[in-house]
Structure formats: structure tokens, C-alpha cells
Design an enzyme around this catalytic site. Sequence first.
Site, PDB file in Angstrom:
ATOM      1  N   LYS A   1       0.809  -1.195   0.000  1.00 46.65           N
ATOM      2  CA  LYS A   1       0.000   0.000   0.000  1.00 46.65           C
ATOM      3  C   LYS A   1       0.851   1.257   0.000  1.00 46.65           C
ATOM      4  CE  LYS A   1      -2.924  -2.473   3.233  1.00 46.65           C
ATOM      5  NZ  LYS A   1      -3.149  -2.619   4.670  1.00 46.65           N
ATOM      6  N   GLY A   2       2.098   1.125   0.428  1.00 45.02           N
ATOM      7  CA  GLY A   2       2.907   2.307   0.702  1.00 45.02           C
ATOM      8  C   GLY A   2       3.110   3.238  -0.477  1.00 45.02           C
TER       9      GLY A   2
ATOM     10  N   GLU B   1       7.971   2.558  -5.874  1.00 43.87           N
ATOM     11  CA  GLU B   1       7.930   2.174  -4.461  1.00 43.87           C
ATOM     12  C   GLU B   1       8.083   3.399  -3.573  1.00 43.87           C
ATOM     13  OE1 GLU B   1       7.175   0.257  -2.310  1.00 43.87           O
ATOM     14  OE2 GLU B   1       7.663  -1.841  -2.688  1.00 43.87           O
ATOM     15  N   ASP B   2       7.612   3.262  -2.345  1.00 48.20           N
ATOM     16  CA  ASP B   2       7.838   4.310  -1.351  1.00 48.20           C
ATOM     17  C   ASP B   2       9.223   4.175  -0.730  1.00 48.20           C
ATOM     18  OD1 ASP B   2       6.868   1.910  -0.335  1.00 48.20           O
ATOM     19  OD2 ASP B   2       6.024   2.819   1.453  1.00 48.20           O
TER      20      ASP B   2
ATOM     21  N   ASP C   1      14.206  -0.933   1.737  1.00 44.74           N
ATOM     22  CA  ASP C   1      14.840  -1.119   3.040  1.00 44.74           C
ATOM     23  C   ASP C   1      15.960  -2.157   2.859  1.00 44.74           C
ATOM     24  OD1 ASP C   1      15.170  -1.512   5.844  1.00 44.74           O
ATOM     25  OD2 ASP C   1      13.141  -0.792   6.154  1.00 44.74           O
TER      26      ASP C   1
ATOM     27  N   LYS D   1      17.233   3.147   2.037  1.00 39.21           N
ATOM     28  CA  LYS D   1      18.105   3.107   3.216  1.00 39.21           C
ATOM     29  C   LYS D   1      19.363   2.320   2.856  1.00 39.21           C
ATOM     30  CE  LYS D   1      14.569   2.989   6.862  1.00 39.21           C
ATOM     31  NZ  LYS D   1      13.971   2.086   7.885  1.00 39.21           N
TER      32      LYS D   1
ATOM     33  N   VAL E   1      10.945   5.409   9.646  1.00 37.73           N
ATOM     34  CA  VAL E   1      10.291   6.586   9.066  1.00 37.73           C
ATOM     35  C   VAL E   1       8.831   6.293   8.749  1.00 37.73           C
ATOM     36  CG1 VAL E   1      12.359   7.684   8.154  1.00 37.73           C
ATOM     37  CG2 VAL E   1      11.170   5.996   6.757  1.00 37.73           C
TER      38      VAL E   1
ATOM     39  N   ASP F   1       3.791   3.506   6.966  1.00 35.38           N
ATOM     40  CA  ASP F   1       3.002   3.358   8.186  1.00 35.38           C
ATOM     41  C   ASP F   1       3.785   2.795   9.360  1.00 35.38           C
ATOM     42  OD1 ASP F   1       3.165   0.648   7.059  1.00 35.38           O
ATOM     43  OD2 ASP F   1       1.674   0.125   8.570  1.00 35.38           O
TER      44      ASP F   1
ATOM     45  N   ARG G   1       0.085   6.797   7.428  1.00 27.40           N
ATOM     46  CA  ARG G   1       0.181   6.788   5.962  1.00 27.40           C
ATOM     47  C   ARG G   1      -0.319   8.111   5.382  1.00 27.40           C
ATOM     48  NH1 ARG G   1       1.298   1.489   4.152  1.00 27.40           N
ATOM     49  NH2 ARG G   1       0.302  -0.169   5.307  1.00 27.40           N
TER      50      ARG G   1
HETATM   51  C1  PRP Z   1       7.472  -1.785   2.423  1.00 28.18           C
HETATM   52  C2  PRP Z   1       7.801  -1.065   1.116  1.00 28.18           C
HETATM   53  C3  PRP Z   1       8.431  -2.144   0.305  1.00 28.18           C
HETATM   54  C4  PRP Z   1       9.106  -3.011   1.333  1.00 28.18           C
HETATM   55  C5  PRP Z   1      10.553  -2.657   1.381  1.00 28.18           C
HETATM   56  O1  PRP Z   1       6.250  -2.414   2.292  1.00 28.18           O
HETATM   57  O2  PRP Z   1       6.661  -0.524   0.514  1.00 28.18           O
HETATM   58  O3  PRP Z   1       7.472  -2.883  -0.429  1.00 28.18           O
HETATM   59  O4  PRP Z   1       8.522  -2.728   2.606  1.00 28.18           O
HETATM   60  O5  PRP Z   1      11.224  -3.466   2.307  1.00 28.18           O
HETATM   61  P1  PRP Z   1      12.477  -4.365   1.892  1.00 28.18           P
HETATM   62  O6  PRP Z   1      13.374  -3.533   1.041  1.00 28.18           O
HETATM   63  O7  PRP Z   1      13.121  -4.704   3.238  1.00 28.18           O
HETATM   64  O8  PRP Z   1      11.969  -5.585   1.214  1.00 28.18           O
HETATM   65  P2  PRP Z   1       5.518  -3.111   3.522  1.00 28.18           P
HETATM   66  O9  PRP Z   1       5.881  -4.566   3.566  1.00 28.18           O
HETATM   67  O10 PRP Z   1       5.768  -2.329   4.782  1.00 28.18           O
HETATM   68  O11 PRP Z   1       3.984  -3.025   3.090  1.00 28.18           O
HETATM   69  P3  PRP Z   1       3.065  -1.714   2.852  1.00 28.18           P
HETATM   70  O12 PRP Z   1       3.594  -0.997   1.633  1.00 28.18           O
HETATM   71  O13 PRP Z   1       1.700  -2.265   2.618  1.00 28.18           O
HETATM   72  O14 PRP Z   1       3.153  -0.858   4.097  1.00 28.18           O
END
Ligand code: PRP
Length: 183
Positions: A47-48, A103-104, A107, A135, A157, A163, A169
Site C-alpha cells: 500500500k505504501g 515504491e515508497d 529497506d 536506506k 520513518v 506506516d 500513511r
Molecule cells: C514496504 C515497502 C516495500 C518493502 C521494502 O512495504 O513498501 O514494499 O517494505 O522493504 P524491503 O526492502 O526490506 O523488502 P511493507 O511490507 O511495509 O507493506 P506496505 O507498503 O503495505 O506498508
Amino acid sequence: MDSQDVHDDLEEVLYTADQIQARIGELAAEIDRDYADKDVLIVGVLKGAVMVMADLSRALSSHIAMDWMAVSSYGSGTKSSGVVRILKDLDADLMNRHVLIVEDIIDSGLTLSWLKANLQSRGPASVEICTLLRKPDAAKVPIDVKYIGYDIPNKFVVGYGLDFAEKYRNLDCIGILAPHVYE
Ligand code: PRP
């Protein structure tokens, strides 16, 4: 909601709503230029990425198509395995298309690394990645990212799609969550 509405919860505002819009405008100009003679399908990862998709798509001056995926790691405890489950797949056929994943945040890089390989296996003309945040210190796998809004420290963050327990969000800026909120 803005930083005043949650001011006790943020250690610091990293990027204001205006700064985010300006940076997204710069990324959109690069994308417009790079894909000038190509049809692009931008793929948002729920969703991000909803906020970035909404603002980036409107900042582009070329026609694009939009599609969405929802993915989830297999169980929260195994996130580092990099094994991803598709909860909602694309509607579009990717054969010979130019695909830009939006993507948002990146990580560990495990989600995007898996997703890029998955989409590449579907016969597209190209697959690139645009992320608002990355990051570098959290990276577990190398991943080639063509468009990056900001490299940020390895802190928790929230805001602008990101979120904590589904909250924040709808915060218009991006901030570092104060430890008292999650400890
Ligand atoms: C977040 C973000 C990426 C992922 C990145 O999504 O949107 O999809 O984590 O993490 P990584 O680089 O360690 O794989 P999340 O799983 O939090 O779901 P969301 O977007 O629904 O909040």
C-alpha cells in the site's frame, strides 16, 4: 494530516510536503526524458506506494498506463528470507512493455529484488525501479535502482504512505518516528 497533528510522535521531520513534491517533480522530469519515445507502464506496490504513484503520475507530462500489485513476505518472522507472496497480481500483460516499478521505500531490498526478477520473467522490454526513499545502510542485497528520491538513515520513518501499525500513511510529510511510539 500534517506534522502539527502528530508532533509528539515525530523525532524529526525529514522532508516536508513541499520538498517531497519538488523532488517528485524532478524525478518525473527525468522519467519523461528517459522514456520520451516509449510507452510506459508504471506499477505501484500497495500500500505504501499509493502517495508516490498519485503524485508522480500527475507530475509526468507524458501518457502512461498504471497498474498495481500487492505483495507480502511469507510471515513477518521470515521477511529476511526474501520470499514474497503475491496478494494481488497485475492486470496487465507485460510482454514487450517498458515497466517502471514505483515504491515508497527500499529497506533491505529483498522485496524489490524479488519483484524485479518476477516481472522480468514475464517478457517485458525493460524493468526499472523508482523509489522515493532508500536506506543504503539496511541493504541486504544489491539492487539496481534507476530513480531515487532520497537516501535516508536507517531509522523508522513514517508518513506519505509509510506506516507504523497502519497509522501515519496519511501524514503529508516524512518523519522519523519517536522511539516512545513503538518501544
Ligand atoms: C514496504 C515497502 C516495500 C518493502 C521494502 O512495504 O513498501 O514494499 O517494505 O522493504 P524491503 O526492502 O526490506 O523488502 P511493507 O511490507 O511495509 O507493506 P506496505 O507498503 O503495505 O506498508
